[in-house]
Scaffold this motif. Structure first.
Motif, mmCIF file in Angstrom:
data_model
loop_
_atom_site.group_PDB
_atom_site.id
_atom_site.type_symbol
_atom_site.label_atom_id
_atom_site.label_comp_id
_atom_site.label_asym_id
_atom_site.label_seq_id
_atom_site.Cartn_x
_atom_site.Cartn_y
_atom_site.Cartn_z
ATOM 1 N N ASP A 29 0.838 -1.188 0.000
ATOM 2 C CA ASP A 29 0.000 0.000 0.000
ATOM 3 C C ASP A 29 0.879 1.246 0.000
ATOM 4 O O ASP A 29 1.778 1.379 0.838
ATOM 5 C CB ASP A 29 -0.896 -0.005 1.236
ATOM 6 C CG ASP A 29 -1.724 1.254 1.322
ATOM 7 O OD1 ASP A 29 -2.709 1.359 0.574
ATOM 8 O OD2 ASP A 29 -1.362 2.151 2.112
ATOM 9 N N ASN A 55 -6.262 -1.753 5.595
ATOM 10 C CA ASN A 55 -5.177 -0.803 5.359
ATOM 11 C C ASN A 55 -4.606 -0.349 6.710
ATOM 12 O O ASN A 55 -4.941 0.721 7.234
ATOM 13 C CB ASN A 55 -5.702 0.392 4.564
ATOM 14 C CG ASN A 55 -4.603 1.094 3.809
ATOM 15 O OD1 ASN A 55 -3.436 0.723 3.897
ATOM 16 N ND2 ASN A 55 -4.958 2.116 3.062
ATOM 17 N N GLY A 77 -8.473 -0.477 1.848
ATOM 18 C CA GLY A 77 -7.818 -0.067 0.624
ATOM 19 C C GLY A 77 -8.258 -0.906 -0.557
ATOM 20 O O GLY A 77 -8.832 -1.993 -0.396
ATOM 21 N N MET A 92 -9.202 4.287 -1.526
ATOM 22 C CA MET A 92 -9.818 3.667 -0.361
ATOM 23 C C MET A 92 -11.316 3.542 -0.582
ATOM 24 O O MET A 92 -11.952 4.431 -1.139
ATOM 25 C CB MET A 92 -9.531 4.489 0.895
ATOM 26 C CG MET A 92 -8.046 4.577 1.222
ATOM 27 S SD MET A 92 -7.740 5.490 2.740
ATOM 28 C CE MET A 92 -5.927 5.642 2.649
#
Length: 332
Positions: A29, A55, A77, A92
């Motif tokens: 990420d 996330n 995410g 997101m």
């Protein structure tokens, strides 16, 4: 010479179709560097795969090293891919506030009859220790396009702290959902439904008498399989009816891989069965990465990896060091 040149030209033109290999790591990420607990589904309209994931806010450097609020306050995410081998960040996910909360974990994806379903663990706060989070629930949302989501229902389990759903369809109008009950020894239980909304408990006892999390259930090579995170590798159970389970003698991804971002145990996996293959998508904490030698917070970071599962003498095996070059195909 002309024939040789023509042959080489053809080989060069054909090479890209066969040369693409899933990178190590498969995905990180770009915002928090804490991608974990992935679940992927094919977007029928856009003709691509979408990965949803917890996330974690892994870049936070909190004064107290025991403070776990970085694992809370977590959005979901998204990443997208045409073939399951190369992924790119897609922002997101946005959910209605009415049925979600500040901490979102472990999405589970399912598609049927034009509707995308997500079951999502919702924790009602951001906590500094695991014991502070008194409750957690599993919320069901639906979407026509994987972008706009509508609250559907909350899964009734009879427990106040449940996480990590996994859903499959067993037959026409017969679905089963597995989850971890943290109030009952972190055991894994199952519920049944005929409409994906109303659920009832299958059995009063867990599927196996051991603590574990992140169950993932799928059908492959004539067996139902349940893979769960034992925090020392992934346990594997097999069943011919998705009710009675037998424990595999060995765990998956218990031993570290050789790559710098894949050299710790594999955790909380998703499995995609596709075109006769089964691929396991798992996350790895970066405690053994080179950066961890100088950064005491680097262990919070996680990378997503992929490997292919193999059916070997009635059980599952995996070589996490082997290249994955088989792309995901569009489901039928």
């Amino acid at each position: 010479m002309r024939r040789l040149f023509a042959l080489l030209s053809l080989l060069l033109l054909a090479a890209p179709a066969f040369a693409e290999t899933a990178p190590k790591p498969l995905y990180r990420d770009p915002v928090y560097d804490g991608a974990a607990d992935v679940s992927s589904i094919y977007d029928r309209a856009q003709h691509r795969w979408v990965m949803f994931y917890t996330n974690r806010r892994a870049t936070l450097k909190l004064p107290d090293p025991k403070d776990v609020s970085w694992v809370h306050g977590t959005p979901i995410g998204m990443a997208i891919s045409k073939n399951g081998l190369k992924w790119r960040y897609a922002g997101m996910a946005k959910f209605p506030a009415a049925c979600t909360g500040p901490t979102l974990w472990a999405p589970e994806m399912y598609y049927e009859a034009g509707t995308y379903h997500m079951w999502l663990t919702v924790v009602p706060g951001i906590y500094i220790s695991w014991g502070h989070g008194a409750t957690a629930k599993i919320v069901h949302l639906t979407s026509p396009d994987l972008k706009s989501w509508t609250c559907s229902d909350t899964v009734e389990t009879g427990s106040e702290r449940v996480i990590d759903p996994s859903v499959i369809k067993l037959s026409d109008h017969h679905y089963r959902l597995w989850y971890k009950d943290e109030r009952k020894g972190s055991r894994i239980f199952a519920l049944d439904s005929d409409d994906l909304v109303h659920w009832k408990k299958v059995l009063n006892h867990p599927v196996i008498d051991t603590n574990a999390e992140g169950p993932k259930v799928f059908f492959f090579k004539g067996w139902y399989w349940l893979i769960a995170d034992k925090w020392e590798g992934l346990i594997v159970l097999r069943s011919n009816d998705a009710a009675s389970w037998e424990l595999q003698p060995t765990r998956l991804l218990e031993q570290p891989g050789t790559h710098a971002t894949d050299n710790a145990k594999g955790q909380h996996a998703d499995v995609i069965v596709n075109d006769g293959h089964a691929f396991i998508y798992y996350f790895v904490h970066q405690e053994n990465a080179p950066e961890a030698k100088t950064d005491p917070y680097w262990h919070q970071r996680t990378a997503v990896q992929v490997a292919e599962l193999h059916f070997d003498k009635g059980w599952l095996s995996v070589d996490r060091n082997a290249d994955v070059t088989t792309p995901l195909m569009a489901p039928e």
